[in-house]
Design an enzyme around this catalytic site. Structure first.
Site, PDB file in Angstrom:
ATOM      1  CD  GLU A 145      36.556  73.214  71.145  1.00  0.00           C
ATOM      2  OE1 GLU A 145      36.218  73.860  70.154  1.00  0.00           O
ATOM      3  OE2 GLU A 145      36.862  72.510  71.399  1.00  0.00           O
ATOM      4  NE  ARG A 191      34.149  73.319  68.084  1.00  0.00           N
ATOM      5  CZ  ARG A 191      34.331  73.076  66.633  1.00  0.00           C
ATOM      6  NH1 ARG A 191      33.334  73.182  65.199  1.00  0.00           N
ATOM      7  NH2 ARG A 191      35.509  72.821  65.583  1.00  0.00           N
ATOM      8  CB  SER A 240      39.791  74.601  69.507  1.00  0.00           C
ATOM      9  OG  SER A 240      40.600  74.157  68.315  1.00  0.00           O
TER      10      SER A 240
HETATM   11  P1  FAD Z   1      34.641  64.361  77.139  1.00  0.00           P
HETATM   12  O1  FAD Z   1      35.778  65.229  77.109  1.00  0.00           O
HETATM   13  O2  FAD Z   1      35.236  62.995  78.168  1.00  0.00           O
HETATM   14  O3  FAD Z   1      33.695  65.359  77.494  1.00  0.00           O
HETATM   15  C1  FAD Z   1      33.007  66.509  76.921  1.00  0.00           C
HETATM   16  C2  FAD Z   1      31.988  67.004  78.118  1.00  0.00           C
HETATM   17  O4  FAD Z   1      30.963  66.170  77.348  1.00  0.00           O
HETATM   18  C3  FAD Z   1      31.988  66.955  79.580  1.00  0.00           C
HETATM   19  O5  FAD Z   1      31.372  67.759  80.420  1.00  0.00           O
HETATM   20  C4  FAD Z   1      30.672  65.542  79.896  1.00  0.00           C
HETATM   21  O6  FAD Z   1      30.645  65.829  81.048  1.00  0.00           O
HETATM   22  C5  FAD Z   1      30.353  65.666  78.379  1.00  0.00           C
HETATM   23  N1  FAD Z   1      30.053  64.325  78.059  1.00  0.00           N
HETATM   24  C6  FAD Z   1      30.278  63.088  77.847  1.00  0.00           C
HETATM   25  N2  FAD Z   1      29.409  62.527  77.243  1.00  0.00           N
HETATM   26  C7  FAD Z   1      28.873  62.722  77.508  1.00  0.00           C
HETATM   27  C8  FAD Z   1      27.867  61.655  77.781  1.00  0.00           C
HETATM   28  N3  FAD Z   1      27.157  60.394  76.908  1.00  0.00           N
HETATM   29  N4  FAD Z   1      26.872  62.305  78.295  1.00  0.00           N
HETATM   30  C9  FAD Z   1      26.908  63.453  79.089  1.00  0.00           C
HETATM   31  N5  FAD Z   1      27.432  64.180  78.606  1.00  0.00           N
HETATM   32  C10 FAD Z   1      28.598  63.628  78.343  1.00  0.00           C
HETATM   33  N6  FAD Z   1      35.992  69.365  68.808  1.00  0.00           N
HETATM   34  C11 FAD Z   1      35.626  69.672  67.709  1.00  0.00           C
HETATM   35  O7  FAD Z   1      34.566  69.671  67.471  1.00  0.00           O
HETATM   36  N7  FAD Z   1      36.166  69.318  66.335  1.00  0.00           N
HETATM   37  C12 FAD Z   1      37.193  68.839  66.465  1.00  0.00           C
HETATM   38  O8  FAD Z   1      37.937  69.016  65.319  1.00  0.00           O
HETATM   39  C13 FAD Z   1      38.443  68.972  67.256  1.00  0.00           C
HETATM   40  N8  FAD Z   1      39.251  68.448  66.958  1.00  0.00           N
HETATM   41  C14 FAD Z   1      40.398  68.035  68.519  1.00  0.00           C
HETATM   42  C15 FAD Z   1      41.677  67.606  68.216  1.00  0.00           C
HETATM   43  C16 FAD Z   1      42.594  67.114  69.367  1.00  0.00           C
HETATM   44  C17 FAD Z   1      43.798  66.812  69.156  1.00  0.00           C
HETATM   45  C18 FAD Z   1      41.489  66.956  70.484  1.00  0.00           C
HETATM   46  C19 FAD Z   1      42.004  66.762  72.046  1.00  0.00           C
HETATM   47  C20 FAD Z   1      39.840  67.743  70.555  1.00  0.00           C
HETATM   48  C21 FAD Z   1      39.350  67.569  69.282  1.00  0.00           C
HETATM   49  N9  FAD Z   1      38.456  68.284  69.634  1.00  0.00           N
HETATM   50  C22 FAD Z   1      37.651  68.397  68.687  1.00  0.00           C
HETATM   51  C23 FAD Z   1      37.579  68.172  70.781  1.00  0.00           C
HETATM   52  C24 FAD Z   1      37.212  66.983  71.384  1.00  0.00           C
HETATM   53  O9  FAD Z   1      37.743  65.471  70.589  1.00  0.00           O
HETATM   54  C25 FAD Z   1      35.306  66.823  71.060  1.00  0.00           C
HETATM   55  O10 FAD Z   1      34.742  68.017  72.129  1.00  0.00           O
HETATM   56  C26 FAD Z   1      35.206  65.521  71.380  1.00  0.00           C
HETATM   57  O11 FAD Z   1      33.463  65.318  71.316  1.00  0.00           O
HETATM   58  C27 FAD Z   1      34.903  64.935  73.197  1.00  0.00           C
HETATM   59  O12 FAD Z   1      34.640  63.530  73.526  1.00  0.00           O
HETATM   60  P2  FAD Z   1      35.159  63.038  75.130  1.00  0.00           P
HETATM   61  O13 FAD Z   1      33.881  61.810  74.718  1.00  0.00           O
HETATM   62  O14 FAD Z   1      35.964  63.380  75.133  1.00  0.00           O
HETATM   63  O15 FAD Z   1      34.098  63.614  75.593  1.00  0.00           O
HETATM   64  N1  EPU Z   2      45.782  80.299  61.728  1.00  0.00           N
HETATM   65  C1  EPU Z   2      47.103  80.945  62.338  1.00  0.00           C
HETATM   66  N2  EPU Z   2      47.754  81.327  63.244  1.00  0.00           N
HETATM   67  C2  EPU Z   2      46.834  79.333  63.676  1.00  0.00           C
HETATM   68  C3  EPU Z   2      46.599  78.902  64.091  1.00  0.00           C
HETATM   69  C4  EPU Z   2      45.378  79.718  62.975  1.00  0.00           C
HETATM   70  O1  EPU Z   2      47.559  82.196  61.786  1.00  0.00           O
HETATM   71  O2  EPU Z   2      48.412  79.685  64.805  1.00  0.00           O
HETATM   72  C5  EPU Z   2      45.226  80.451  60.713  1.00  0.00           C
HETATM   73  C6  EPU Z   2      44.961  79.333  60.015  1.00  0.00           C
HETATM   74  O3  EPU Z   2      46.318  79.849  59.011  1.00  0.00           O
HETATM   75  C7  EPU Z   2      43.544  79.788  59.149  1.00  0.00           C
HETATM   76  C8  EPU Z   2      42.891  79.607  60.308  1.00  0.00           C
HETATM   77  O4  EPU Z   2      43.136  80.530  60.890  1.00  0.00           O
HETATM   78  O5  EPU Z   2      44.036  81.020  58.300  1.00  0.00           O
HETATM   79  C9  EPU Z   2      41.708  78.720  60.585  1.00  0.00           C
HETATM   80  O6  EPU Z   2      43.045  77.974  61.401  1.00  0.00           O
HETATM   81  P1  EPU Z   2      42.501  75.881  61.249  1.00  0.00           P
HETATM   82  O7  EPU Z   2      42.214  75.845  59.365  1.00  0.00           O
HETATM   83  O8  EPU Z   2      43.801  75.023  61.883  1.00  0.00           O
HETATM   84  O9  EPU Z   2      41.268  76.123  62.177  1.00  0.00           O
HETATM   85  P2  EPU Z   2      40.686  76.736  62.999  1.00  0.00           P
HETATM   86  O10 EPU Z   2      40.149  77.555  62.917  1.00  0.00           O
HETATM   87  O11 EPU Z   2      42.166  76.827  64.447  1.00  0.00           O
HETATM   88  C10 EPU Z   2      38.760  74.839  63.820  1.00  0.00           C
HETATM   89  C11 EPU Z   2      37.642  74.180  65.008  1.00  0.00           C
HETATM   90  C12 EPU Z   2      39.164  72.790  64.895  1.00  0.00           C
HETATM   91  C13 EPU Z   2      39.155  72.033  63.407  1.00  0.00           C
HETATM   92  C14 EPU Z   2      39.242  73.059  62.311  1.00  0.00           C
HETATM   93  C15 EPU Z   2      39.563  72.617  60.407  1.00  0.00           C
HETATM   94  C16 EPU Z   2      37.122  75.503  66.057  1.00  0.00           C
HETATM   95  C17 EPU Z   2      36.998  76.676  67.930  1.00  0.00           C
HETATM   96  N3  EPU Z   2      38.306  75.238  65.848  1.00  0.00           N
HETATM   97  O12 EPU Z   2      40.048  74.845  64.136  1.00  0.00           O
HETATM   98  O13 EPU Z   2      37.898  72.222  66.076  1.00  0.00           O
HETATM   99  O14 EPU Z   2      39.259  70.755  63.622  1.00  0.00           O
HETATM  100  O15 EPU Z   2      39.061  74.130  62.570  1.00  0.00           O
HETATM  101  O16 EPU Z   2      38.028  72.489  60.635  1.00  0.00           O
HETATM  102  O17 EPU Z   2      35.853  75.813  65.683  1.00  0.00           O
HETATM  103  C18 EPU Z   2      38.516  71.578  68.167  1.00  0.00           C
HETATM  104  O18 EPU Z   2      37.197  72.155  68.505  1.00  0.00           O
HETATM  105  O19 EPU Z   2      38.849  70.760  69.142  1.00  0.00           O
HETATM  106  C19 EPU Z   2      39.411  71.552  66.923  1.00  0.00           C
HETATM  107  C20 EPU Z   2      40.265  71.546  66.947  1.00  0.00           C
END
Ligand code: FAD
Ligand code: EPU
Length: 338
Positions: A334, A164, A238
């Protein structure tokens, strides 16, 4: 080059927080971006580049200009027997890019299906899920230097990717606008189904010999069952990173809680599941009316309707304090706080 004044940002952030920006404009070419950056009312004020707004929390109105990145296009720029190099505009929706790769049989990003946001934000925090991060297939990116207007190419080393993390969140913060990203994808994909319950989901789907399309479908199904859909319940995924702590601290917690969820994270270090820590600190589902700690995934904070960014931020501060007091572990946000 239309600039909108006193723009409403509620529909431009997945938390659905009501905030305003002094100015809002869109760009879909480098020249258009340069024109905007040199406009006097833009050049002298703070700037925010916005993609899908899915990793951002507005705690106040933005006193400056928000530029919406809409740089289009997906194209193959190089190819050999085993790989294809695909360049995507920063304004392309990430999941649409993944679906196109999957449809073509190009492997490497299928585990990253359904992550919200745009391609240009993906390198910012080296998005990751289900055992894969974009650094694994990243080849290069082009970014405009806001100071000089020059377009610079960054290779993987220059991006300093980590969990991240990237150069663009640290030393390069607020200096560059990412314009496009090029990925090196495999024509002979090796599937990665070892993480979490992907294999279990494939079994449930009745698939013995999976393709990348099947892995993508499995990941989509798992994500839908775990994470709230921002269209229904405002959130930014997250809210905190999973903390990396010294082995000795993990051992201490483990002694008291044998079910602690942890992963190896290099010599002497362990990554802990922040969701587990938050749940065990008694905060899962904590409901403050307009906003809450999600009741199915404690790592996600949600806007149940009408929350302010300040309220959500205060809830995150409460989570930080409580986890620190309970386990001696310092969580790090994050989500980008504005
Ligand atoms: P924004 O929210 O629009 O921007 C994020 C940051 O990047 C800001 O600081 C912005 O200024 C900067 N930025 C954006 N675009 C540019 C650009 N072109 N040039 C310079 N700076 C820029 N993230 C994960 O890593 N793994 C996950 O599994 C994951 N799951 C998610 C699930 C949900 C339901 C949600 C809502 C979010 C999740 N995220 C996850 C977080 C998010 O989706 C990612 O961080 C994604 O890359 C953000 O993209 P965005 O275009 O919405 O960025
Ligand atoms: N867990 C709990 N309680 C909870 C949530 C999770 O005990 O309320 C435990 C689960 O049981 C599991 C472990 O925590 O054993 C990990 O949970 P999960 O697989 O849901 O993944 P996470 O670590 O919570 C990370 C990323 C996600 C990504 C998933 C899948 C980060 C900060 N988050 O979540 O990314 O989608 O793994 O790879 O690394 C994001 O960055 O926005 C994001 C959603």
């Amino acid at each position: 080059m239309a600039i909108q004044h006193h723009a409403d940002l509620s529909s431009l952030n997945t938390f659905g927080i009501a905030a305003k920006a002094d100015r809002l404009a869109r760009f879909d070419t480098v020249d258009g971006l340069r024109d905007l950056l040199s406009t006097p009312e833009v050049s002298g004020a703070p700037l925010l580049i916005l993609g899908g707004g899915s990793n951002i929390l507005f705690t106040q109105d933005f006193q400056g200009t928000v530029l919406l990145n809409e740089m289009p296009g997906i194209a193959v720029v190089q190819e050999d027997a085993d790989h294809v190099w695909v360049k995507a505009g920063a304004g392309v929706i990430w999941h649409e890019f993944v679906l196109q790769c999957v449809a073509q049989g190009w492997g490497g990003v299928e585990n990253l299906s359904l992550i919200p946001g745009k391609v240009g934000a993906a390198p910012m925090q080296n998005i990751g899920a289900y055992g894969v991060e974009i650094k694994d297939t990243f080849s290069s990116l082009e970014a405009l230097d806001r100071g000089t207007g020059e377009v610079i190419t960054f290779n993987r080393e220059a991006c300093a990717f980590g969990y991240r993390e990237s150069y663009f969140k640290r030393a390069g913060k607020d200096r560059f606008v990412i314009l496009s990203v090029t990925f090196r994808l495999s024509k002979k994909p090796v599937l990665n189904t070892s993480y979490g319950n992907i294999q279990q989901e494939l079994d449930r789907m009745g698939i013995d010999v999976p393709t990348i399309k099947d892995v993508s479908k499995a990941v989509i199904a798992i994500r839908r069952s775990k994470l709230p859909d921002p269209a229904v319940l405002g959130n930014a995924g997250s809210f905190f990173k999973n903390p990396v702590v010294p082995q000795a601290l993990a051992d201490r917690i483990h002694l008291e809680h044998p079910d602690l969820v942890s992963y190896p994270a290099g010599p002497g270090m362990v990554k802990l599941a922040a969701g587990w820590l938050i749940e065990r600190a008694g905060l899962k589902g904590l409901d403050r009316g307009t906003h809450a700690v999600h009741d199915r995934q404690a790592l996600v904070l949600v806007n149940r309707g009408g929350a302010t960014g300040k309220e959500v931020f205060e809830l995150s501060a409460h989570v930080l304090r409580t986890v620190e007091q309970r386990f001696g572990v310092e969580l790090e946000r994050e989500v980008n706080i504005l």
